[in-house]
Design an enzyme around this catalytic site. Structure first.
Site, PDB file in Angstrom:
ATOM      1  N   HIS A 217       0.875  -1.178   0.000  1.00 31.34           N
ATOM      2  CA  HIS A 217       0.000   0.000   0.000  1.00 31.34           C
ATOM      3  C   HIS A 217       0.911   1.227   0.000  1.00 31.34           C
ATOM      4  O   HIS A 217       2.014   1.185   0.539  1.00 31.34           O
ATOM      5  CB  HIS A 217      -0.837  -0.054   1.279  1.00 31.34           C
TER       6      HIS A 217
ATOM      7  N   GLN B  55      -4.506  -5.168   7.074  1.00 30.92           N
ATOM      8  CA  GLN B  55      -5.488  -6.133   6.544  1.00 30.92           C
ATOM      9  C   GLN B  55      -5.390  -7.475   7.252  1.00 30.92           C
ATOM     10  O   GLN B  55      -5.961  -8.471   6.781  1.00 30.92           O
ATOM     11  CB  GLN B  55      -5.269  -6.330   5.036  1.00 30.92           C
TER      12      GLN B  55
ATOM     13  N   ASP C 263       3.112  -4.314   8.163  1.00 28.64           N
ATOM     14  CA  ASP C 263       1.878  -3.567   7.943  1.00 28.64           C
ATOM     15  C   ASP C 263       0.743  -4.587   8.108  1.00 28.64           C
ATOM     16  O   ASP C 263       0.515  -5.424   7.234  1.00 28.64           O
ATOM     17  CB  ASP C 263       1.891  -2.955   6.535  1.00 28.64           C
TER      18      ASP C 263
ATOM     19  N   LYS D 157     -10.749  -0.514  10.295  1.00 34.45           N
ATOM     20  CA  LYS D 157     -10.890  -1.711   9.471  1.00 34.45           C
ATOM     21  C   LYS D 157     -11.292  -2.911  10.320  1.00 34.45           C
ATOM     22  O   LYS D 157     -11.284  -4.053   9.873  1.00 34.45           O
ATOM     23  CB  LYS D 157      -9.579  -2.007   8.732  1.00 34.45           C
TER      24      LYS D 157
ATOM     25  N   CYS E 212      -4.717   2.456  -3.622  1.00 31.78           N
ATOM     26  CA  CYS E 212      -3.467   2.935  -3.006  1.00 31.78           C
ATOM     27  C   CYS E 212      -2.336   1.942  -3.233  1.00 31.78           C
ATOM     28  O   CYS E 212      -1.472   1.757  -2.362  1.00 31.78           O
ATOM     29  CB  CYS E 212      -3.634   3.225  -1.514  1.00 31.78           C
TER      30      CYS E 212
HETATM   31  N1  PLP Z   1      -1.782  -0.592   4.668  1.00 31.43           N
HETATM   32  C1  PLP Z   1      -2.707  -1.378   4.113  1.00 31.43           C
HETATM   33  C2  PLP Z   1      -2.337  -2.769   3.702  1.00 31.43           C
HETATM   34  C3  PLP Z   1      -4.008  -0.912   3.926  1.00 31.43           C
HETATM   35  O1  PLP Z   1      -4.921  -1.698   3.360  1.00 31.43           O
HETATM   36  C4  PLP Z   1      -4.331   0.400   4.342  1.00 31.43           C
HETATM   37  C5  PLP Z   1      -5.686   0.953   4.119  1.00 31.43           C
HETATM   38  O2  PLP Z   1      -6.348   0.654   3.159  1.00 31.43           O
HETATM   39  C6  PLP Z   1      -3.329   1.178   4.926  1.00 31.43           C
HETATM   40  C7  PLP Z   1      -2.071   0.656   5.071  1.00 31.43           C
HETATM   41  C8  PLP Z   1      -3.601   2.583   5.391  1.00 31.43           C
HETATM   42  O3  PLP Z   1      -4.492   2.570   6.462  1.00 31.43           O
HETATM   43  P1  PLP Z   1      -5.069   3.935   7.051  1.00 31.43           P
HETATM   44  O4  PLP Z   1      -5.703   4.658   5.884  1.00 31.43           O
HETATM   45  O5  PLP Z   1      -6.076   3.489   8.052  1.00 31.43           O
HETATM   46  O6  PLP Z   1      -3.947   4.685   7.638  1.00 31.43           O
END
Ligand code: PLP
Length: 432
Positions: free
Chosen positions: A140, A220, A217, A243, A382
């Site tokens: 992401h 998910q 990270d 999430k 993203c």
């Molecule tokens: N990392 C991953 C794998 C994600 O799916 C997301 C959000 O879609 C993020 C980071 C970013 O999360 P946030 O927008 O809650 O900071």
């Protein structure tokens, strides 16, 4: 407050694989919504944000009506109440992720903020020109851009673990990609586009073997499966509350204690200091050192209620339920001519299915699905470098959670075919 139904029990008293989804859904008021003049809402945008059950909504109301005041500051009853509620959630998160101590659980505003905190604080203090940060091609942007910014500030070099055409990490490249200059391996536990579940323990071990740190990270991952940071042995872990049934604006950074203690504060201001003079300041101990300013109090308390809810339902049952939906979605979508699914086939995937319809833009697909009541995400999610690697500009993503039903997945298949029929009939201006 409502008590969520547990997964149905088997005769032996073990949690069975089937969730009582109908009973669960009754806890989510928004799922009863009708869209476009009476169509039932099918909510398949869970990888972006999940919906809140009544206990979480009620906790927001309760906090505001009965316990709301700033935390850690006032010597008065309301402030003591809100501080206790807020700090109890830190303990819940410690238990949820298996962290050794509450001081290692830092509240942030989300995964993005957590990763940026590490890039700014640990990165600026430890990364030098020529050092290497190893990422993957399936990250992401939240786990790419902060490192690109760090590289621009320091002269560090970014490298990427490549993926296969079906969306798995090519881990055999690790020995070649890891070097004595590698300072950090930062990677997603679960791809937000492909649903690929990465072997976290294996990657952390390889990173440590090369003398590098490992950041996971888990945006998910934490919402869908039980994890243990001590088993994974990772150095940092980031995830978001919105999430996992919680309110938006709250996230978590877990870190290894000695690293967090050595790291300088990132944001400066109230709460993060022990002492301030006109000449300078002395930072507070963990976790306050990284929690400058007024935190998202209502959101953190709501996240605690969301965690209670998920724990009562059971992560194993949630995980199996999502896997069943993902398996069926793959079966249905892969049987439709003109549909290309991105990422590996189940069962080794999370409840995320991204796909491309031949000759139809992802935004048009999402728009036509929305006209049938189905909420999906369309675009690059993203993850532009990942889409480029797969040779597509955009995709449509259906992502499932505990409250989605098998019937909804069947309906998705029919709705996708309807989208194809719509565009075959030659009406390309659907978005107008
Ligand atoms: N990392 C991953 C794998 C994600 O799916 C997301 C959000 O879609 C993020 C980071 C970013 O999360 P946030 O927008 O809650 O900071």
């Amino acid at each position: 407050m409502n008590t969520p139904p547990l997964a149905t029990k088997s005769a032996a008293g073990q949690p069975a694989v089937d969730l009582d989804v109908a009973a669960l859904r009754a806890d989510f008021p928004i799922l009863g919504s009708k869209v476009h003049g009476g169509l039932p809402l099918v909510y398949f945008d869970n990888a972006a944000t999940t919906q809140a059950p009544r206990p979480v909504i009620q906790s927001i109301v309760d906090t505001c009506e009965r316990h709301y005041a700033n935390v850690h500051r006032g010597i008065h009853t309301l402030s003591e109440q809100s501080t206790e509620l807020y700090e109890n959630v830190r303990q819940k998160i410690r238990e949820l992720i298996g962290a050794p101590a509450v001081e290692q659980v830092i509240f942030t505003t989300g995964t993005t903020a957590s990763i940026n905190l590490v890039a700014r604080s640990w990165g600026d203090a430890n990364v030098r020109a020529g050092d290497e940060i190893l990422l993957t091609e399936m990250e992401h942007h939240a786990n790419i851009v902060p490192w690109q910014q760090l590289a621009a500030r320091t002269g560090a070099v970014l490298r990427y673990i490549p993926i296969t055409d079906d969306g798995r990490l090519q881990l055999e490249t690790l020995p070649r990609l890891l070097s004595l200059r590698t300072r950090l391996v930062a990677f997603t536990a679960v791809s937000n586009v492909l649903g690929t579940i990465n072997p976290v323990r294996e990657i952390v071990r390889a990173a440590h073997g090369a003398g590098a740190l490992a950041l996971v990270d888990a945006a998910q991952c934490v919402p869908h499966q039980s994890i243990d940071v001590q088993v994974w042995d990772c150095d940092f872990l980031a995830f978001s509350g919105h999430k996992m049934l919680g309110p938006s604006g709250v996230g978590v950074l877990y870190g290894r204690r000695e690293l967090l203690e050595a790291m300088p504060p990132f944001l400066g201001g109230g709460s993060m200091i022990r002492r301030v003079t006109l000449e300078g300041f002395e930072p507070a101990d963990l976790p306050a050192k990284f929690e400058a300013g007024t935190p998202p109090i209502v959101g953190v308390i709501g996240l605690g209620v969301a965690i209670d809810y998920l724990n009562r339902v059971g992560f194993e049952a949630i995980n199996r339920h999502e896997e069943k939906l993902a398996v069926r979605a793959h079966e249905i979508l892969s049987s439709i001519p003109g549909v290309r699914i991105l990422g590996p086939a189940p069962p080794r995937t999370a409840g995320i299915v991204s796909f491309v319809l031949e000759g139809i833009h992802a935004h048009d697909v999402a728009h036509r699905l929305d006209r049938q009541g189905i909420a999906v995400r369309a675009g690059h999610h993203c993850a532009m470098p990942l889409h480029k690697r797969l040779g597509v500009a955009a995709s449509t993503r259906a992502s499932f959670y505990l409250y989605n039903t098998a019937e909804e997945v069947e309906f998705l298949g029919k709705a996708v075919q309807e989208v194809q029929r719509f565009f075959r009939r030659g009406r390309p201006h659907a978005r107008a």
